[in-house]
Write a protein that holds these residues in place. Structure first.
Motif, short mmCIF file in Angstrom:
data_model
loop_
_atom_site.label_atom_id
_atom_site.label_comp_id
_atom_site.label_asym_id
_atom_site.label_seq_id
_atom_site.Cartn_x
_atom_site.Cartn_y
_atom_site.Cartn_z
N TYR A 6 17.21 -6.01 -7.25
CA TYR A 6 16.54 -6.61 -6.10
C TYR A 6 15.64 -5.62 -5.36
N GLY A 7 15.95 -4.34 -5.44
CA GLY A 7 15.23 -3.33 -4.68
C GLY A 7 15.85 -3.15 -3.31
N GLU A 8 15.06 -2.66 -2.36
CA GLU A 8 15.59 -2.43 -1.01
C GLU A 8 15.97 -3.76 -0.37
N PHE A 9 17.15 -3.80 0.22
CA PHE A 9 17.56 -5.07 0.84
C PHE A 9 18.18 -4.91 2.23
N GLY A 10 17.94 -3.78 2.90
CA GLY A 10 18.39 -3.66 4.27
C GLY A 10 18.93 -2.30 4.62
N LYS A 11 19.64 -2.27 5.80
CA LYS A 11 20.26 -1.05 6.30
C LYS A 11 21.71 -1.34 6.67
N ILE A 12 22.56 -0.34 6.46
CA ILE A 12 23.96 -0.50 6.82
C ILE A 12 24.10 -0.39 8.34
N LYS A 13 24.70 -1.41 8.92
CA LYS A 13 24.99 -1.38 10.36
C LYS A 13 26.32 -0.70 10.62
N SER A 14 27.33 -1.01 9.78
CA SER A 14 28.66 -0.42 9.93
C SER A 14 29.47 -0.74 8.68
N VAL A 15 30.71 -0.28 8.70
CA VAL A 15 31.66 -0.62 7.64
C VAL A 15 32.87 -1.23 8.32
N ASP A 16 33.26 -2.41 7.87
CA ASP A 16 34.44 -3.08 8.41
C ASP A 16 35.62 -2.72 7.52
N SER A 17 36.53 -1.92 8.07
CA SER A 17 37.69 -1.51 7.28
C SER A 17 38.97 -2.18 7.78
N THR A 18 38.83 -3.23 8.58
CA THR A 18 40.00 -3.90 9.15
C THR A 18 40.61 -4.93 8.20
N SER A 19 39.86 -5.33 7.20
CA SER A 19 40.38 -6.32 6.25
C SER A 19 40.93 -5.59 5.01
N PRO A 20 41.65 -6.31 4.15
CA PRO A 20 42.18 -5.65 2.94
C PRO A 20 41.09 -5.03 2.07
N GLN A 21 39.91 -5.63 2.05
CA GLN A 21 38.77 -5.09 1.31
C GLN A 21 37.74 -4.61 2.31
N ALA A 22 37.49 -3.30 2.37
CA ALA A 22 36.47 -2.77 3.27
C ALA A 22 35.10 -3.33 2.86
N LEU A 23 34.26 -3.59 3.87
CA LEU A 23 32.96 -4.21 3.62
C LEU A 23 31.85 -3.43 4.31
N PHE A 24 30.74 -3.20 3.56
CA PHE A 24 29.52 -2.73 4.19
C PHE A 24 28.93 -3.92 4.94
N ILE A 25 28.57 -3.71 6.20
CA ILE A 25 27.86 -4.75 6.96
C ILE A 25 26.41 -4.30 7.00
N ILE A 26 25.58 -5.06 6.31
CA ILE A 26 24.18 -4.69 6.09
C ILE A 26 23.30 -5.75 6.74
N TYR A 27 22.21 -5.29 7.35
CA TYR A 27 21.26 -6.23 7.94
C TYR A 27 19.91 -6.09 7.27
N LYS A 28 19.34 -7.26 6.92
CA LYS A 28 17.95 -7.36 6.50
C LYS A 28 17.33 -8.32 7.50
N GLY A 29 16.57 -7.77 8.43
CA GLY A 29 16.06 -8.58 9.54
C GLY A 29 17.24 -9.08 10.36
N ASN A 30 17.34 -10.38 10.53
CA ASN A 30 18.45 -10.97 11.28
C ASN A 30 19.58 -11.46 10.38
N THR A 31 19.47 -11.23 9.08
CA THR A 31 20.46 -11.71 8.13
C THR A 31 21.53 -10.65 7.90
N GLU A 32 22.79 -11.05 8.09
CA GLU A 32 23.91 -10.16 7.83
C GLU A 32 24.37 -10.34 6.38
N ILE A 33 24.52 -9.23 5.68
CA ILE A 33 24.94 -9.24 4.28
C ILE A 33 26.22 -8.42 4.19
N LEU A 34 27.25 -8.98 3.55
CA LEU A 34 28.52 -8.30 3.38
C LEU A 34 28.68 -7.88 1.92
#
Length: 175
Positions: A115-143
């Protein structure tokens, strides 16, 4: 010192003796790294309060039994139960180039092999059993799951992470 300058080490989960000892449940994959700390910061009333460690002993794999200065009896120890414990970021051990701490990758650009570049990491959610990168592309949140299988390359110098994500993952968010 603020929490932004620190990392979460664990939580005081119990008293150990009538002499004021407490047990800290460490949130780390390498508890032995923290066996010989000189001090810790305990969050009390939303402030980080420093405590010198007079004695420590690693109990079971992730429980650190400590005797804190000025915590002299059971009543003092009970006041610290369920309090979070922090250390300055400068106390984090150095990692290899292909490893990272979650706080380090904030604002890293992210790329997918197809896909190429698809955003920037806002944070990492490590509170769930599977840690997730929280990524934003514009106003869209990508996990994106934090999983070595998906990470092709970490470029710390350019603040980039390159992925090879499973087919369809990005399409869930971007189409």
């Amino acid at each position: 010192m603020t929490k932004d300058d620190c990392f979460y080490l664990g939580t005081i989960v119990s008293k150990f003796s009538f002499k004021g000892e407490v047990q800290i449940k460490l949130d780390t994959d390498e508890p032995e790294t923290y066996k010989h700390l000189e001090s810790v910061l305990v969050e009390i009333n939303q402030k980080l309060v420093p405590f010198f460690i007079l004695q420590s002993n690693l109990q079971r794999s992730n429980l650190l039994r400590v005797k804190l200065e000025d915590v002299d009896d059971e009543a003092d120890a009970l006041e610290l139960i369920k309090k979070d414990v922090y250390l300055p970021l400068t106390e984090l051990p150095e990692l290899d180039d292909d490893q990272f701490y979650y706080h380090e990758v904030t604002n890293y650009k992210v790329f997918d092999k197809h896909y190429g570049e698809f955003g920037k990491i806002k944070s990492v959610d490590s509170t769930s059993p599977q840690a997730l990168f929280i990524i934003y592309k514009g106003n869209t949140e990508i996990l994106v799951p934090v999983n070595d299988v998906f990470i092709e390359k970490i470029d710390k110098a350019n603040q980039e992470i390159h992925f090879n994500l499973p087919d369809g993952l990005l399409e869930l968010y971007l189409d």
